[in-house]
Design a protein around this motif. Structure first.
Motif, short mmCIF file in Angstrom:
data_model
loop_
_atom_site.label_atom_id
_atom_site.label_comp_id
_atom_site.label_asym_id
_atom_site.label_seq_id
_atom_site.Cartn_x
_atom_site.Cartn_y
_atom_site.Cartn_z
N SER A 84 0.83 -1.20 0.00
CA SER A 84 0.00 0.00 0.00
C SER A 84 0.87 1.26 0.00
N ILE A 85 2.02 1.20 0.64
CA ILE A 85 2.92 2.35 0.62
C ILE A 85 3.48 2.55 -0.78
N ILE A 86 3.85 1.47 -1.43
CA ILE A 86 4.40 1.57 -2.79
C ILE A 86 3.36 2.12 -3.75
N GLU A 95 10.16 6.56 1.07
CA GLU A 95 9.21 5.63 1.69
C GLU A 95 8.97 4.43 0.79
N ARG A 96 8.86 4.66 -0.52
CA ARG A 96 8.66 3.55 -1.45
C ARG A 96 9.87 2.62 -1.50
N LEU A 97 11.04 3.23 -1.54
CA LEU A 97 12.26 2.42 -1.57
C LEU A 97 12.38 1.60 -0.30
N ARG A 98 12.10 2.21 0.83
CA ARG A 98 12.16 1.50 2.11
C ARG A 98 11.14 0.36 2.13
N ALA A 99 9.95 0.59 1.60
CA ALA A 99 8.93 -0.46 1.55
C ALA A 99 9.39 -1.62 0.66
N CYS A 100 10.02 -1.31 -0.46
CA CYS A 100 10.55 -2.37 -1.33
C CYS A 100 11.61 -3.19 -0.61
#
Length: 148
Positions: A84-86, A95-100
């Motif tokens: 959901s963050i991505i 935030e997207r990179l961290r979620a990945c």
């Protein structure tokens, strides 16, 4: 002399109870003290402190039950949270990179990074410590030319 009247009992609907419990859980997650939580809930919903205490216990019990779920259920929830963050257009790149990265770790496909020294220095620490300022400056300039 008249006796002070006690305020009438306040009964919350199921939906209101759910909102109160979720609010308390959020306050707990923010690190608020139990006394502050009880005071705020009692004032906001016109409840006694005893009722607020019961809702506080219920919120803690639900949080504990949530944490004691099976590992697979927790991993699944975490995966969908990171997805959901991505997919959120409001998320920053960080935030997207961290979620990945977190998804990779959850799935066990995280790449191990090995750092190797690519530069070969021919002097030991002791030799460098024993150099004069001029020798050190010359050595530094030589390395700078070589690696730039």
């Amino acid at each position: 002399m008249t006796e002070p009247t006690t305020p009438p009992r306040r009964y919350l609907s199921r939906d209101e109870q759910t909102v109160v419990v979720r609010l308390i859980q959020k306050m707990i997650a923010l690190g608020k003290y139990a006394s502050d939580i009880k005071t705020a809930i009692a004032a906001r919903y016109n409840l006694s402190r005893r009722s607020a205490t019961r809702y506080l216990h219920r919120a803690r019990r639900e949080m504990q039950e949530f944490v004691e779920r099976k590992d697979d259920e927790h991993r699944t929830d975490s995966f969908y949270f990171y997805r959901s963050i991505i997919e959120d257009p409001e998320s920053s790149r960080h935030e997207r990179l961290r979620a990945c990265e977190r998804i990779d770790k959850l799935l066990g496909i995280e790449l191990t990074v090995k750092y190797t020294q690519s530069r070969n220095f021919n002097k030991s620490i002791e030799e460098i410590e024993n150099m004069t300022d001029e020798e050190l400056n010359d050595y530094y300039n030589k390395l700078k030319k070589k690696y730039s």
